[in-house]
Motif scaffolding. Structure first.
Motif, PDB file in Angstrom:
ATOM      1  N   ILE A  94       0.842  -1.197   0.000  1.00 23.66           N
ATOM      2  CA  ILE A  94       0.000   0.000   0.000  1.00 23.66           C
ATOM      3  C   ILE A  94       0.877   1.247   0.000  1.00 23.66           C
ATOM      4  N   VAL A  95       1.908   1.234   0.834  1.00 25.91           N
ATOM      5  CA  VAL A  95       2.854   2.360   0.861  1.00 25.91           C
ATOM      6  C   VAL A  95       3.530   2.507  -0.493  1.00 25.91           C
ATOM      7  N   ARG A  96       3.957   1.379  -1.086  1.00 25.83           N
ATOM      8  CA  ARG A  96       4.641   1.434  -2.384  1.00 25.83           C
ATOM      9  C   ARG A  96       3.729   2.004  -3.469  1.00 25.83           C
ATOM     10  N   GLY A  97       2.471   1.520  -3.522  1.00 20.77           N
ATOM     11  CA  GLY A  97       1.565   2.012  -4.553  1.00 20.77           C
ATOM     12  C   GLY A  97       1.311   3.502  -4.434  1.00 20.77           C
ATOM     13  N   ALA A  98       1.099   3.957  -3.204  1.00 21.44           N
ATOM     14  CA  ALA A  98       0.891   5.395  -2.991  1.00 21.44           C
ATOM     15  C   ALA A  98       2.142   6.178  -3.364  1.00 21.44           C
ATOM     16  N   ALA A  99       3.305   5.651  -3.012  1.00 19.63           N
ATOM     17  CA  ALA A  99       4.562   6.331  -3.322  1.00 19.63           C
ATOM     18  C   ALA A  99       4.770   6.449  -4.827  1.00 19.63           C
ATOM     19  N   GLU A 100       4.443   5.385  -5.567  1.00 17.21           N
ATOM     20  CA  GLU A 100       4.624   5.430  -7.019  1.00 17.21           C
ATOM     21  C   GLU A 100       3.744   6.495  -7.663  1.00 17.21           C
ATOM     22  N   GLU A 101       2.524   6.641  -7.156  1.00 17.59           N
ATOM     23  CA  GLU A 101       1.640   7.664  -7.721  1.00 17.59           C
ATOM     24  C   GLU A 101       2.159   9.059  -7.411  1.00 17.59           C
ATOM     25  N   LEU A 102       2.616   9.261  -6.194  1.00 18.94           N
ATOM     26  CA  LEU A 102       3.160  10.583  -5.835  1.00 18.94           C
ATOM     27  C   LEU A 102       4.414  10.889  -6.641  1.00 18.94           C
ATOM     28  N   ALA A 103       5.254   9.884  -6.845  1.00 22.04           N
ATOM     29  CA  ALA A 103       6.489  10.093  -7.597  1.00 22.04           C
ATOM     30  C   ALA A 103       6.212  10.363  -9.073  1.00 22.04           C
ATOM     31  N   SER A 104       5.077   9.861  -9.575  1.00 21.38           N
ATOM     32  CA  SER A 104       4.761  10.042 -10.998  1.00 21.38           C
ATOM     33  C   SER A 104       4.244  11.440 -11.303  1.00 21.38           C
ATOM     34  N   ARG A 105       4.010  12.245 -10.276  1.00 18.21           N
ATOM     35  CA  ARG A 105       3.476  13.590 -10.490  1.00 18.21           C
ATOM     36  C   ARG A 105       4.346  14.626  -9.787  1.00 18.21           C
ATOM     37  N   PRO A 106       5.609  14.707 -10.156  1.00 13.65           N
ATOM     38  CA  PRO A 106       6.502  15.670  -9.490  1.00 13.65           C
ATOM     39  C   PRO A 106       5.995  17.096  -9.687  1.00 13.65           C
ATOM     40  N   GLY A 107       6.069  17.859  -8.628  1.00 16.93           N
ATOM     41  CA  GLY A 107       5.659  19.262  -8.708  1.00 16.93           C
ATOM     42  C   GLY A 107       4.199  19.503  -8.406  1.00 16.93           C
ATOM     43  N   GLU A 108       3.360  18.465  -8.449  1.00 14.96           N
ATOM     44  CA  GLU A 108       1.950  18.666  -8.130  1.00 14.96           C
ATOM     45  C   GLU A 108       1.761  18.796  -6.627  1.00 14.96           C
ATOM     46  N   LEU A 109       0.885  19.710  -6.233  1.00 17.36           N
ATOM     47  CA  LEU A 109       0.564  19.876  -4.825  1.00 17.36           C
ATOM     48  C   LEU A 109      -0.251  18.671  -4.341  1.00 17.36           C
ATOM     49  N   ILE A 110       0.047  18.197  -3.146  1.00 17.80           N
ATOM     50  CA  ILE A 110      -0.712  17.077  -2.602  1.00 17.80           C
ATOM     51  C   ILE A 110      -2.072  17.601  -2.141  1.00 17.80           C
ATOM     52  N   ASP A 111      -3.102  17.250  -2.893  1.00 19.23           N
ATOM     53  CA  ASP A 111      -4.463  17.714  -2.623  1.00 19.23           C
ATOM     54  C   ASP A 111      -5.402  16.514  -2.727  1.00 19.23           C
ATOM     55  N   PRO A 112      -6.710  16.698  -2.504  1.00 14.17           N
ATOM     56  CA  PRO A 112      -7.614  15.554  -2.546  1.00 14.17           C
ATOM     57  C   PRO A 112      -7.574  14.762  -3.845  1.00 14.17           C
ATOM     58  N   THR A 113      -7.395  15.421  -4.980  1.00 11.75           N
ATOM     59  CA  THR A 113      -7.322  14.700  -6.252  1.00 11.75           C
ATOM     60  C   THR A 113      -6.115  13.780  -6.298  1.00 11.75           C
ATOM     61  N   LEU A 114      -4.956  14.283  -5.879  1.00 12.03           N
ATOM     62  CA  LEU A 114      -3.743  13.471  -5.889  1.00 12.03           C
ATOM     63  C   LEU A 114      -3.811  12.371  -4.829  1.00 12.03           C
ATOM     64  N   VAL A 115      -4.371  12.673  -3.678  1.00  8.52           N
ATOM     65  CA  VAL A 115      -4.493  11.662  -2.626  1.00  8.52           C
ATOM     66  C   VAL A 115      -5.430  10.542  -3.076  1.00  8.52           C
ATOM     67  N   ALA A 116      -6.539  10.885  -3.728  1.00 11.11           N
ATOM     68  CA  ALA A 116      -7.462   9.861  -4.228  1.00 11.11           C
ATOM     69  C   ALA A 116      -6.767   8.973  -5.249  1.00 11.11           C
ATOM     70  N   ALA A 117      -5.968   9.574  -6.123  1.00 16.43           N
ATOM     71  CA  ALA A 117      -5.231   8.782  -7.106  1.00 16.43           C
ATOM     72  C   ALA A 117      -4.207   7.878  -6.427  1.00 16.43           C
TER      73      ALA A 117
END
Length: 542
Positions: A94-117
């Motif tokens: 679960i940590v890995r999957g979330a990390a991969e999504e965050l890493a795939s969007r460098p520069g994007e602010l962590i907001d509800p849309t990014l957290v949902a993804a």
């Protein structure tokens, strides 16, 4: 000094870990699937602690120095390296999957849309890590929380879905906490449904341990986002299983085996068939350079040998699941448990040491029927004996017994010292009726008494408020100063007895040495600190 991004992230992770750690044993006790080895809470906590330790290692640096991609990848690797058991390995994915999504969007602010993804990708990663995923497990619960976040996006104001660059950190955290708290509620509903989805949970009368652990973690995340000292959102408590029911069939292998394989060109599916021939609950996750291997087997050394010449094996951890299950059964108790009404810190401790669940009675020793019923349902036993420890509680205890779906017997103990004598006679592997009979037989050999400060003036003029009044059974036998009153009560109680037990209450005016001097010769005395209100000394003789 402003909080760095890494320090801010650590605050949230630390809060998540603390929320799980506070109820780790509760999660352990719910653990019946795939093996009732009682370590789900431990394994999830170890994974969270590994992430926290990696953040400690990076402390003092900022995300701009480390890079968000590098940061989340480091945390995912730490979770993988620290994971143990099914629940720990799945949590690491679960940590890995979330990390991969965050890493795939460098520069994007962590907001509800990014957290949902990130949650959606994490749910996919968790399911992909399990060869034959079962519904009604932590996989299901996390997927439902991910769906909750996706559903919320459709109802959020546009400015909350995608936060602008001008938003403050406090506003950002507040918005994230708001949507995650709603996901907690949906997660709790998903946990409550797990017994409908998985037969072993339904048979054992429990919810899924890993799913419950995930909800506790998310509750801690919400508290961390709201800042130091914020209250953790309330998450329902769940009772452990009925011990006498059979364990799931997957408990036939003895050793839970975990290790890391480091090398190059590692394919995480290639080794599955060989591992599955020698065990079950097989999980092999990671990448071409690092694999985490988990298997239940009778031959840990053979599992390790599969990787000879493939890569270096480290972090080997082997746990004896039969020992874990035996320890868990011992901790959860036997067929019959005890609920006792008590007041005073020492009294609560004394009853607890005898294996009783204590319902605090307050100064008047008078809990409600529903407080007693909640205590009955909290005990991890099929049958219950209730020790009311006051005539005032008899009717409430009998009513609670009628309302409970468990087999409940009420032993009419009239005071706390009698309750302790009864609790000693507990027969955990016998039924409630047999245990109640054994307790009543023990009480037949006990005489009780006590000395208290008078709460009101005697109409006959024998004593005033604050004078000592002494009882043997329910009979007033002495009054006046504390020393003389206690001496008279001890003389009557000790007549023909071999042992007197004296439990000192709140504000008792004499110490143990002074009391010893009042005891008739040839009688032993045992002292305990009960801390009970209203009574200076509670006494019993046998």
């Amino acid at each position: 000094m402003p909080e760095t991004q890494i320090a801010r992230f650590r605050r949230v992770v630390s809060s998540a870990y603390a929320s799980l750690e506070a109820r780790r044993q509760e999660v352990n006790d719910l653990n019946v699937f795939p093996v009732a080895d009682g370590d789900t809470g431990d394994n999830m906590a170890m994974t969270m602690r590994a992430v926290m330790e990696e953040l400690d290692r990076l402390d003092g640096q900022d995300v701009d120095e480390v890079g968000r991609t590098e940061l989340v990848q480091a945390l995912a690797r730490a979770a993988l390296m620290g994971a143990r058991g099914n629940s720990g390995v799945i949590l690491s994915q679960i940590v890995r999957g979330a990390a991969e999504e965050l890493a795939s969007r460098p520069g994007e602010l962590i907001d509800p849309t990014l957290v949902a993804a990130a949650f959606a990708r994490a749910a996919d990663a968790a399911y992909d890590s399990v060869r034959d995923p079962a519904e009604g497990t932590m996989l299901t619960v996390f997927r439902e929380m991910a769906h909750s976040l996706s559903r919320q996006l459709a109802h959020l104001d546009q400015e909350k879905q995608r936060l602008g660059r001008d938003v403050s950190e406090e506003e950002q955290d507040a918005v994230l906490a708001e949507v995650l708290e709603r996901a907690i509620a949906d997660g709790e509903r998903a946990v409550a449904r797990t017994p409908e989805q998985l037969e072993v949970l339904r048979e054992s009368g429990v919810v899924d341990a890993g799913g419950h652990g995930l909800v506790l973690i998310l509750a801690g995340v919400v508290a961390g986002l709201r800042g130091d000292g914020a209250e953790v959102p309330e998450v329902q408590h769940h009772e452990p299983p009925r011990r006498s029911l059979p364990h799931h069939a997957d408990s036939r292998y003895r050793y839970c085996t975990n290790f890391i394989v480091s090398g190059s060109g590692l394919g995480n599916r290639e080794y599955l068939p060989r591992l599955e021939k020698m065990g079950d609950s097989v999980l092999v996750v990671g990448d071409d350079a690092t694999l985490k291997v988990h298997v239940h087997t009778d031959e840990p050394e053979v599992a390790v040998a599969i990787f000879d010449g493939v890569g270096e094996v480290t972090n080997l951890d082997v746990a004896d699941m039969r020992e874990q299950m035996a320890e868990r059964d011992a901790r959860l108790g036997g067929r019959t448990g005890v609920v006792a009404v008590a007041a005073g810190d020492g009294m609560l401790r004394l009853f607890g040491e005898l294996g009783a669940l204590v319902v605090p009675g307050g100064e008047t020793l008078n809990p409600s029927t529903y407080e007693l019923l909640a205590g009955i349902h909290e005990v991890a036993a099929e049958e219950i004996v209730v020790l009311p420890n006051s005539p005032n509680v008899f009717m409430a205890a009998e009513r609670a017994a009628e309302l409970s779906d468990k087999q409940v017997c009420v032993v009419p103990t009239r005071n706390q010292q009698a309750g302790l004598a009864a609790a000693i006679a507990l027969l955990p592997d016998a039924g409630a009726q047999e245990t109640a009979e054994a307790m009543l037989a023990a009480l037949a050999h006990i005489r009780t008494g006590g000395v208290a400060p008078a709460a009101r003036e005697d109409p006959g003029g024998r004593f005033v408020v604050g004078d000592a009044v002494g009882y043997v059974g329910d009979d007033l036998v002495a009054w006046g100063d504390p020393e003389g009153t206690l001496r008279d009560v001890l003389a009557q109680l000790a007549d023909g007895a071999e042992l007197v037990t004296c439990i000192a209450g709140d504000g008792a005016p004499l110490d143990a040495l002074a009391i010893d001097a009042l005891l008739p010769g040839g009688v032993e005395i045992e002292h305990s600190a009960g801390g009970q209100p209203s009574w200076w000394w509670l006494l019993s003789a046998e």
